[in-house]
Scaffold this motif. Structure first.
Motif, short mmCIF file in Angstrom:
data_model
loop_
_atom_site.label_atom_id
_atom_site.label_comp_id
_atom_site.label_asym_id
_atom_site.label_seq_id
_atom_site.Cartn_x
_atom_site.Cartn_y
_atom_site.Cartn_z
N GLU A 94 -17.32 7.10 -3.51
CA GLU A 94 -16.05 6.84 -2.83
C GLU A 94 -15.53 8.07 -2.10
N ARG A 95 -16.27 9.19 -2.19
CA ARG A 95 -15.86 10.46 -1.57
C ARG A 95 -14.48 10.88 -2.06
N ARG A 96 -14.30 10.80 -3.38
CA ARG A 96 -12.99 11.08 -3.98
C ARG A 96 -13.18 11.95 -5.22
N TYR A 124 -13.94 23.65 -0.23
CA TYR A 124 -15.28 23.22 -0.64
C TYR A 124 -15.35 21.69 -0.70
N ALA A 125 -14.29 21.07 -1.22
CA ALA A 125 -14.28 19.61 -1.34
C ALA A 125 -14.38 18.93 0.02
N PHE A 126 -13.58 19.39 0.98
CA PHE A 126 -13.56 18.71 2.28
C PHE A 126 -14.69 19.14 3.20
N GLU A 127 -15.07 20.40 3.16
CA GLU A 127 -16.01 20.90 4.16
C GLU A 127 -17.46 20.94 3.69
N THR A 128 -17.69 21.01 2.38
CA THR A 128 -19.06 20.98 1.87
C THR A 128 -19.39 19.64 1.23
N LEU A 129 -18.54 19.18 0.32
CA LEU A 129 -18.78 17.90 -0.33
C LEU A 129 -18.41 16.72 0.56
N VAL A 134 -8.70 14.10 -1.95
CA VAL A 134 -8.59 14.96 -3.12
C VAL A 134 -7.25 14.64 -3.77
N GLU A 135 -7.28 14.37 -5.06
CA GLU A 135 -6.06 13.99 -5.75
C GLU A 135 -5.73 14.97 -6.87
N PHE A 136 -4.46 14.93 -7.24
CA PHE A 136 -3.92 15.78 -8.29
C PHE A 136 -2.99 14.91 -9.13
N LYS A 137 -2.85 15.23 -10.40
CA LYS A 137 -1.82 14.56 -11.20
C LYS A 137 -1.23 15.56 -12.18
N LYS A 181 -8.66 13.76 4.02
CA LYS A 181 -9.50 14.54 4.92
C LYS A 181 -8.82 14.79 6.26
N LYS A 182 -8.16 13.78 6.81
CA LYS A 182 -7.52 13.92 8.11
C LYS A 182 -6.34 14.89 8.06
N GLU A 183 -5.80 15.12 6.85
CA GLU A 183 -4.67 16.03 6.69
C GLU A 183 -5.11 17.48 6.44
N TRP A 184 -6.38 17.65 6.11
CA TRP A 184 -6.85 18.96 5.70
C TRP A 184 -6.64 20.05 6.75
N PRO A 185 -6.89 19.84 8.04
CA PRO A 185 -6.69 20.94 8.99
C PRO A 185 -5.27 21.50 8.97
N ILE A 186 -4.27 20.64 8.85
CA ILE A 186 -2.88 21.11 8.80
C ILE A 186 -2.60 21.81 7.48
N VAL A 187 -3.09 21.22 6.39
CA VAL A 187 -2.91 21.85 5.07
C VAL A 187 -3.59 23.21 5.02
#
Length: 207
Positions: A94-96, A124-129, A134-137, A181-187
């Motif tokens: 699921e790429r998650r 690493y998560a977005f650019e290699t994997l 990516v989630e957090f809790k 993923k689409k938010e990663w460049p701004i983050v």
């Protein structure tokens, strides 16, 4: 791409280094893990030597089995272990995945180490994997962690009520955050600017 490769990498920038946990890290972890404030909102607590042994054994077992990848965080300004952080809930199809199980020794809080470490894991998560999400809790009561997640650019998604038991028997409400993923460049831009990261991050095989 197999996500098991994450168990064999060392991630670093000019501020911190993340590498998979090793049994030999025990003495350094014992020094910083004795602070009870670390474990106030943790589902696993370290109150004594036996708890620390269980923590390390579980981290090693999970990393070997691919359930999690548990890293130690090295503060490059001192060369000392500052804490730990992990990839978990790995859903490659699921790429998650989740970033969490995060803690720092008292001397390393408020110095940007958490932000720099999460930057490395997110990159690493977005650019290699090539993760899509990516989630957090965290515990809904953990205001400091919630502010930290908001500050790195994660979006609060909602509360899962009565999510799990805590060591003291309390039923925890867990609040979820995510970065897509689409938010990663701004983050990424915000993390680099705020953290004043100059040298590019590097990825190498763990020794």
């Amino acid at each position: 791409m197999s996500w098991h490769i994450a168990a064999d990498v060392k991630l670093e920038n000019d501020r911190v280094c993340l590498r998979p946990i090793e049994k030999s890290d025990r003495p350094d972890l014992a020094v910083i893990a004795s602070d009870p404030d670390i474990w106030r909102y943790f589902v696993q607590r370290i109150d004594n030597e036996e708890d620390l042994d269980r923590f390390i054994a579980l981290a090693l077992d999970d990393t070997r089995a691919g359930r999690r990848v548990v890293f130690v965080i090295v503060d490059k300004s001192t060369g000392r272990l500052a804490g730990s952080m992990a990839f978990g809930n790995l859903a490659a199809a699921e790429r998650r995945l989740e970033i969490g199980w995060s803690w720092l020794g008292r001397a390393y809080r408020g110095k940007g180490i958490n932000r720099w470490a999460k930057y490395l894991l997110l990159e690493y998560a977005f650019e290699t994997l090539e993760a899509e999400r990516v989630e957090f809790k965290t515990d809904v009561l953990n205001i400091q962690a919630r502010k930290g997640l908001a500050n790195i650019g994660a979006t609060e998604e909602g509360v899962f009520r009565s999510y799990n038991y805590m060591p003291d028997g309390r039923r925890r409400d867990a609040v979820y955050y995510s970065i897509l993923k689409k938010e990663w460049p701004i983050v990424e831009a915000g993390l680099r600017e705020h953290g004043k990261l100059s040298a590019p991050a590097s990825v190498s095989a763990a020794a």
